[in-house]
Motif scaffolding. Structure first.
Motif, mmCIF file in Angstrom:
data_model
loop_
_atom_site.group_PDB
_atom_site.id
_atom_site.type_symbol
_atom_site.label_atom_id
_atom_site.label_comp_id
_atom_site.label_asym_id
_atom_site.label_seq_id
_atom_site.Cartn_x
_atom_site.Cartn_y
_atom_site.Cartn_z
ATOM 1 N N PHE A 1 35.167 48.883 45.567
ATOM 2 C CA PHE A 1 35.264 48.746 44.118
ATOM 3 C C PHE A 1 33.902 48.290 43.621
ATOM 4 N N SER A 2 33.544 48.673 42.415
ATOM 5 C CA SER A 2 32.190 48.422 41.939
ATOM 6 C C SER A 2 32.156 47.215 41.002
ATOM 7 N N THR A 3 30.964 46.689 40.821
ATOM 8 C CA THR A 3 30.759 45.531 39.941
ATOM 9 C C THR A 3 31.203 45.833 38.516
ATOM 10 N N THR A 4 31.175 47.108 38.122
ATOM 11 C CA THR A 4 31.583 47.469 36.759
ATOM 12 C C THR A 4 33.097 47.423 36.574
ATOM 13 N N GLU A 5 33.851 47.287 37.686
ATOM 14 C CA GLU A 5 35.316 47.317 37.579
ATOM 15 C C GLU A 5 35.946 45.948 37.393
ATOM 16 N N GLY A 6 35.175 44.915 37.536
ATOM 17 C CA GLY A 6 35.731 43.591 37.285
ATOM 18 C C GLY A 6 36.174 42.857 38.531
ATOM 19 N N GLU A 7 36.119 41.512 38.439
ATOM 20 C CA GLU A 7 36.397 40.652 39.589
ATOM 21 C C GLU A 7 37.861 40.672 40.015
ATOM 22 N N ASP A 8 38.774 41.034 39.109
ATOM 23 C CA ASP A 8 40.200 40.951 39.474
ATOM 24 C C ASP A 8 40.772 42.268 39.983
ATOM 25 N N LYS A 9 39.909 43.229 40.235
ATOM 26 C CA LYS A 9 40.379 44.520 40.761
ATOM 27 C C LYS A 9 41.300 44.373 41.974
ATOM 28 N N PRO A 10 40.925 43.555 42.962
ATOM 29 C CA PRO A 10 41.788 43.408 44.144
ATOM 30 C C PRO A 10 43.183 42.884 43.808
ATOM 31 N N LEU A 11 43.285 42.038 42.762
ATOM 32 C CA LEU A 11 44.589 41.492 42.375
ATOM 33 C C LEU A 11 45.479 42.569 41.773
ATOM 34 N N LYS A 12 44.863 43.579 41.198
ATOM 35 C CA LYS A 12 45.617 44.641 40.533
ATOM 36 C C LYS A 12 46.142 45.681 41.508
#
Lengths: 115, 236
Positions: free
Chosen positions: B160-171
């Motif tokens: 996942f990229s920095t542009t996708e946000g820090e909570d991507k893994p939680l989603k």
């Protein structure tokens, strides 16, 4: 998830088993769906109603058993239920996140009721 | 007369009940059972040919193709590599990945939002496995559905990229929980985005404690050493 595609696979399995048993119609399909399977309940129902037309399951009900997420902590050797909607499995004993999942990702046809 | 009528009603009610009740057939079959058969066959085939297969997963636009293109260029000569790439349409990615002499096989899925083992099996037929060490399988850009399909790979790398946000893994817990390695891509944009690295790493630790994490930039080259070291490992 692509619930329509998944339901088509479910119906293929159901019809295959029903035919082998010499059944003329399927009354109920029992599914086991895990909390982390990615499958959405309403979408599944909708897909079932659409996909069952013209099959042996045309008059069938869908019975879904939702399986909650159960994780396993390697360090404490304990299984525990996971409430977190984000799938964060913190061990109740050591409070560390556990990686191993024992249950909760299933998508299975459990049983059929046929006539 | 009354007796006969009662018996007749009784029988018809019985018949109705029998029709409704039916009998139970135990099935206990996973919907992925057929896919898993193909996956097992793929796995065996790859193992016998000594090929390490890596399933590369992410949202659309995280940088899978760009990273793989650079990898194929920089590891040329060190590893004999090929790529299978899945998209709904176009063979643009396969064109981009024909780098450093690597063979790139495009799977156009049409409407499928994920790769399945049977598709990969057909793609394997188009490759000379005996002449390969490393096979990348670039999955359809999607963090949901591909998680459910074993393709027969050795490892899963989730980006996942920095542009996708820090909570991507939680989603996308299922996807991240299935990762053998997580790559945070476009790391060169961290500062300009105000991307909170510590928060992203903590979220990953909570959702996917099993996966090591590397921060990389295919553009600047930052972090690629670690990625190449991971690829040089025999397994995992």
């Amino acid at each position: 998830m692509h619930e329509l595609g998944l339901m088509q696979s479910v119906l293929e399995i159901a019809e295959d088993y029903a035919r082998r048993e010499g059944a003329r119609a399927i009354r109920e399909i029992g599914l086991r769906v895990g909390a982390l399977s990615g499958v959405e309940p309403a979408a599944l129902e909708f897909a079932f109603e659409a996909a069952k037309q013209g099959t042996l399951a045309e008059q069938a009900r869908l019975a879904v058993q939702w399986v909650p997420l159960v994780a396993f902590c390697e360090a404490c050797t304990v299984e525990f239920a996971v409430d977190s909607p984000f799938g964060i499995a913190l061990c109740p004993l050591c409070d560390e996140p556990a990686a191993a999942l024992k249950r909760g990702q299933e998508l299975e046809v459990e049983y059929l009721e046929v006539v | 007369m009354a007796d006969v009528k009662e018996v007749a009603i009784g029988l018809s009610v019985l018949a109705e009940n029998a029709q409704e009740r039916g009998r139970r057939i135990h099935v206990e079959k996973g919907v992925m059972a057929l896919n898993d058969q193909y996956a097992a066959a793929n796995r065996q085939r790859l193992e016998q040919a000594g090929v390490r297969a890596i399933n590369v997963l992410s949202s659309p636009g995280s940088g899978k193709t760009t990273l793989l293109a650079r990898t194929l260029q920089e590891l040329k000569g060190q590893r004999r590599m090929a790529v299978i790439v899945g998209d709904l349409a176009t063979d643009n990615d396969a064109q981009r990945l024909q780098v450093g002499g690597a063979t790139a096989v495009q799977i156009q899925t049409g409407t499928f939002c994920h790769l399945e083992a049977a598709m990969v099996s057909r793609a394997l037929d188009a490759l000379e496995l005996a002449e390969l060490d490393l096979l990348f399988i670039e999955n359809v850009g999607n963090l949901v559905c591909p998680a459910a399909y074993d393709l027969g790979e050795n490892s899963r790398v989730v980006l996942f990229s920095t542009t996708e946000g820090e909570d991507k893994p939680l989603k996308y817990p299922r996807m991240f929980k299935s990762a053998d390695l997580v790559l945070i891509t476009k790391s060169d944009l961290t500062e300009v985005l105000g991307f909170d690295r510590a928060l992203a790493l903590e979220n990953l630790r909570q959702v996917a404690p099993q996966a090591p994490v590397l921060e990389v930039s295919a553009r600047s080259g930052e972090g690629l050493e670690g990625w190449y070291r991971y690829l040089q490992q025999p397994t995992g």
